[in-house]
Design a protein around this motif. Structure first.
Motif, PDB file in Angstrom:
ATOM      1  N   SER A   8       0.853  -1.182   0.000  1.00 26.32           N
ATOM      2  CA  SER A   8       0.000   0.000   0.000  1.00 26.32           C
ATOM      3  C   SER A   8       0.891   1.235   0.000  1.00 26.32           C
ATOM      4  N   GLY A  60      -8.051   8.611   7.834  1.00 28.54           N
ATOM      5  CA  GLY A  60      -9.048   8.772   6.788  1.00 28.54           C
ATOM      6  C   GLY A  60     -10.377   8.184   7.222  1.00 28.54           C
ATOM      7  N   THR A  61     -10.307   7.078   7.918  1.00 32.43           N
ATOM      8  CA  THR A  61     -11.532   6.447   8.405  1.00 32.43           C
ATOM      9  C   THR A  61     -12.260   7.404   9.347  1.00 32.43           C
ATOM     10  N   HIS A  85     -14.610   2.501  -0.085  1.00 35.00           N
ATOM     11  CA  HIS A  85     -13.884   2.246   1.157  1.00 35.00           C
ATOM     12  C   HIS A  85     -14.821   2.410   2.347  1.00 35.00           C
ATOM     13  N   GLU A 137     -15.932   8.411  -4.266  1.00 31.14           N
ATOM     14  CA  GLU A 137     -14.525   8.143  -3.906  1.00 31.14           C
ATOM     15  C   GLU A 137     -13.645   8.396  -5.135  1.00 31.14           C
ATOM     16  N   ASN A 141     -10.194   3.267  -4.697  1.00 27.62           N
ATOM     17  CA  ASN A 141      -9.241   2.250  -4.242  1.00 27.62           C
ATOM     18  C   ASN A 141      -9.484   0.886  -4.887  1.00 27.62           C
ATOM     19  N   ASP A 170     -14.792  10.881  -0.600  1.00 28.87           N
ATOM     20  CA  ASP A 170     -13.637  10.250   0.017  1.00 28.87           C
ATOM     21  C   ASP A 170     -12.475  10.501  -0.947  1.00 28.87           C
ATOM     22  N   ARG A 173      -7.139   9.894  -1.877  1.00 30.36           N
ATOM     23  CA  ARG A 173      -6.061  10.080  -2.862  1.00 30.36           C
ATOM     24  C   ARG A 173      -6.462  11.134  -3.892  1.00 30.36           C
ATOM     25  N   LYS A 201      -0.899   8.626   3.025  1.00 30.91           N
ATOM     26  CA  LYS A 201      -0.782   7.578   1.997  1.00 30.91           C
ATOM     27  C   LYS A 201       0.378   7.971   1.098  1.00 30.91           C
ATOM     28  N   ARG A 319      -3.787  -6.274  -5.552  1.00 26.31           N
ATOM     29  CA  ARG A 319      -3.484  -4.853  -5.751  1.00 26.31           C
ATOM     30  C   ARG A 319      -2.015  -4.595  -5.429  1.00 26.31           C
TER      31      ARG A 319
HETATM   32  N1  TLP Z   1      -7.014   2.421   2.550  1.00 25.39           N
HETATM   33  C1  TLP Z   1      -6.071   1.397   2.959  1.00 25.39           C
HETATM   34  C2  TLP Z   1      -6.822   0.194   3.532  1.00 25.39           C
HETATM   35  O1  TLP Z   1      -7.742   0.600   4.490  1.00 25.39           O
HETATM   36  C3  TLP Z   1      -7.540  -0.611   2.516  1.00 25.39           C
HETATM   37  C4  TLP Z   1      -5.206   1.029   1.790  1.00 25.39           C
HETATM   38  O2  TLP Z   1      -4.216   0.321   2.006  1.00 25.39           O
HETATM   39  O3  TLP Z   1      -5.480   1.478   0.664  1.00 25.39           O
HETATM   40  N2  TLP Z   1     -10.430   6.007   1.957  1.00 25.39           N
HETATM   41  C5  TLP Z   1      -9.722   5.320   1.052  1.00 25.39           C
HETATM   42  C6  TLP Z   1     -10.086   5.427  -0.392  1.00 25.39           C
HETATM   43  C7  TLP Z   1      -8.638   4.523   1.459  1.00 25.39           C
HETATM   44  O4  TLP Z   1      -7.971   3.836   0.554  1.00 25.39           O
HETATM   45  C8  TLP Z   1      -8.323   4.456   2.833  1.00 25.39           C
HETATM   46  C9  TLP Z   1      -7.207   3.570   3.326  1.00 25.39           C
HETATM   47  C10 TLP Z   1      -9.092   5.189   3.737  1.00 25.39           C
HETATM   48  C11 TLP Z   1     -10.154   5.958   3.262  1.00 25.39           C
HETATM   49  C12 TLP Z   1      -8.863   5.139   5.230  1.00 25.39           C
HETATM   50  O5  TLP Z   1      -7.722   5.761   5.629  1.00 25.39           O
HETATM   51  P1  TLP Z   1      -7.018   5.398   7.020  1.00 25.39           P
HETATM   52  O6  TLP Z   1      -6.255   4.137   6.772  1.00 25.39           O
HETATM   53  O7  TLP Z   1      -6.154   6.573   7.292  1.00 25.39           O
HETATM   54  O8  TLP Z   1      -8.082   5.230   8.030  1.00 25.39           O
END
Ligand code: TLP
Length: 344
Positions: A8, A60-61, A85, A137, A141, A170, A173, A201, A319
Motif C-alpha cells: 500500500s 481517513g476512516t 472504502h 470516492e 481504491n 472520500d 487520494r 498515503k 493490488r
Molecule cells: N485504505 C487502505 C486500507 O484501508 C484498505 C489502503 O491500504 O489502501 N479512503 C480510502 C479510499 C482509502 O484507501 C483508505 C485507506 C481510507 C479511506 C482510510 O484511511 P485510514 O487508513 O487513514 O483510516
C-alpha cells in the motif's frame, strides 16, 4: 526497510523534511484551538479544496465517519458505491456510529452511474428513510486507483443539489486524481460539499487526514470528532508533517504513476499474469495471477521469501501500490523476481 513494499502507499515513512518540521513545530492544545500548526494545516487544506474550513483527524476512516455522522441523522439512508472504502473497509462504522443504512450502487471503473444514483434517492413517504447523503470516492481504491471523471462527479453533485442532499467525497487520494486529470484538487472538490484528504498515503505523512467543508459543517464535525476521541492535544507535532505533505509531496505523484505503469507493463509481459493497462491511471494496479494457477496468498508467500511484500487474498487478483519509496529499479527488480518465482 529491506523489503520492496508494494502492499500500500500507507507504508510510506515520513521524509527527513517532515521529521525536521515535526521537531521544530510550534504546538498548543488543539481542543482549545491553540495549536498554530494544526490551524495552519487546516487553513491550507481548506484553501486547497476551495472550502471555507477544515478539520484535522487521526485517520481517513475517522474523517469519513465524522463526515457521515455530521451529515446524517440516525435512521437515514445514504447512497454510496458497493466497492467504496466507506462501505467495505470501515468496519461498518456508518451503521454502528452514524446509525444509517445504505443504498448501494455498483461502480464501473470506480464511477457510479448518475442515473442509478438518481433512482436511489428516496421519495418523501412515511414508509421510507430520508436520503441524507451521497458519497463518492476519487481515486477509487478497489477500482485499482481509477479516476472518477469530472463530468460524472458534476452530474452526481447536481443530483444532490436538486434534492438538497449533500455530497461527501472520500478523496483519500485526491491529489493522485488531480495529478492524473492535470487539474488542481479544488477542481475535483468543487463537485462535493465535504472532502476527506489523506496525508498518510502517497503523501508520506505519518498520521492524519483532513476533512474540509463549510464553516458551519466543520463546527459540527468538530464536536463529532471529539465524541469519537479525536480531540487531540499538541497534535501540531504531526500536523507539521501534513503541511509538508500537502505543500510538497502532492506535487510529485506523477513519478509514482509512471512507476505503476512501468510495473504494470512489466508484469503484463509475464506468462499467466495480466494487467489491464487501460485501467492503470494512478499509483494502484490490479494484477491478475489467474493464468499461473496461483492465488494471491500463494503469490504473496513466494514474494515475501524473495524480499517483496504484497497483500494477497484467496482471489487471484492482487493490488500493487507504488509510492515515494518505490524507485524504477525496485520496479525492475520486482518484475524480474515475480517472473522467476511464479514459475518455481
Ligand atoms: N485504505 C487502505 C486500507 O484501508 C484498505 C489502503 O491500504 O489502501 N479512503 C480510502 C479510499 C482509502 O484507501 C483508505 C485507506 C481510507 C479511506 C482510510 O484511511 P485510514 O487508513 O487513514 O483510516
Amino acid at each position: 526497510m529491506g523489503f520492496i513494499d508494494l502492499r500500500s502507499d500507507t507504508v510510506t515513512q515520513p521524509t527527513d523534511e517532515m521529521r525536521q518540521a515535526m521537531y521544530k513545530a510550534q504546538v498548543g492544545d488543539d481542543v482549545y484551538r491553540d495549536d498554530p500548526t494544526v490551524n495552519r494545516l487546516e487553513e491550507l487544506v481548506a484553501r486547497e479544496m476551495g472550502k471555507e474550513a477544515a478539520l484535522f483527524t487521526a485517520s481517513g476512516t475517522m474523517a469519513n465517519q465524522v463526515a457521515v455522522m455530521t451529515h446524517t441523522r440516525r435512521g437515514d439512508e445514504i447512497i454510496l458505491g458497493e466497492k467504496s472504502h466507506i462501505y467495505t473497509y470501515e468496519v461498518a462504522g456508518i451503521a454502528y456510529l452514524a446509525g444509517v443504512q445504505t443504498a448501494l450502487v455498483s461502480e464501473t471503473d470506480g464511477s457510479m452511474d448518475p442515473k442509478v444514483v438518481q433512482a436511489k434517492v428516496r421519495a418523501k413517504d412515511i414508509h421510507f428513510p430520508e436520503t441524507s447523503l451521497i458519497c463518492m470516492e476519487n481515486t477509487h481504491n478497489r477500482a485499482g486507483g481509477m479516476v472518477v471523471p469530472l463530468d460524472v462527479m458534476k452530474e452526481i453533485h447536481a443530483i444532490g443539489e436538486m434534492h438538497s442532499i449533500p455530497v461527501h467525497l472520500d478523496g483519500a487520494r485526491i491529489y493522485n486524481a488531480a495529478t492524473y486529470l492535470k487539474v488542481k484538487a479544488e477542481e475535483i472538490a468543487r463537485y462535493c460539499d465535504t472532502v476527506n484528504v489523506c496525508l498518510s498515503k502517497g503523501l508520506c505523512a505519518p498520521i492524519g487526514s483532513v476533512l474540509a467543508g463549510s464553516r458551519e459543517f466543520i463546527e459540527r464535525a468538530r464536536k463529532f470528532r471529539k465524541m469519537v476521541g479525536g480531540g487531540m492535544r499538541q497534535v501540531g507535532i504531526v500536523a507539521a508533517a501534513g503541511i509538508v505533505a500537502v505543500e510538497k509531496m502532492s506535487k510529485r505523484l506523477q513519478q509514482d504513476h509512471d512507476n505503476a505503469m512501468l510495473l504494470a507493463k512489466g508484469l503484463n509481459e509475464i506468462e499467466g499474469v495480466s494487467v489491464d493497462l487501460e485501467k492503470v491511471q494512478t499509483n494502484l494496479i490490479m494484477v491478475d495471477f489467474g493464468g499461473t494457477g496461483l492465488n494471491g496468498i500463494q503469490v504473496a508467500k513466494r514474494l515475501k521469501e524473495n524480499g517483496i511484500l504484497i497483500n494477497g487474498s484467496t482471489a487471484p487478483v492482487v493490488r500493487f501500490a507504488t509510492h515515494y519509496y518505490i524507485t524504477e529499479s525496485h520496479v525492475n527488480n520486482a518484475v524480474q523476481t515475480i517472473n522467476r518465482v511464479i514459475k518455481e
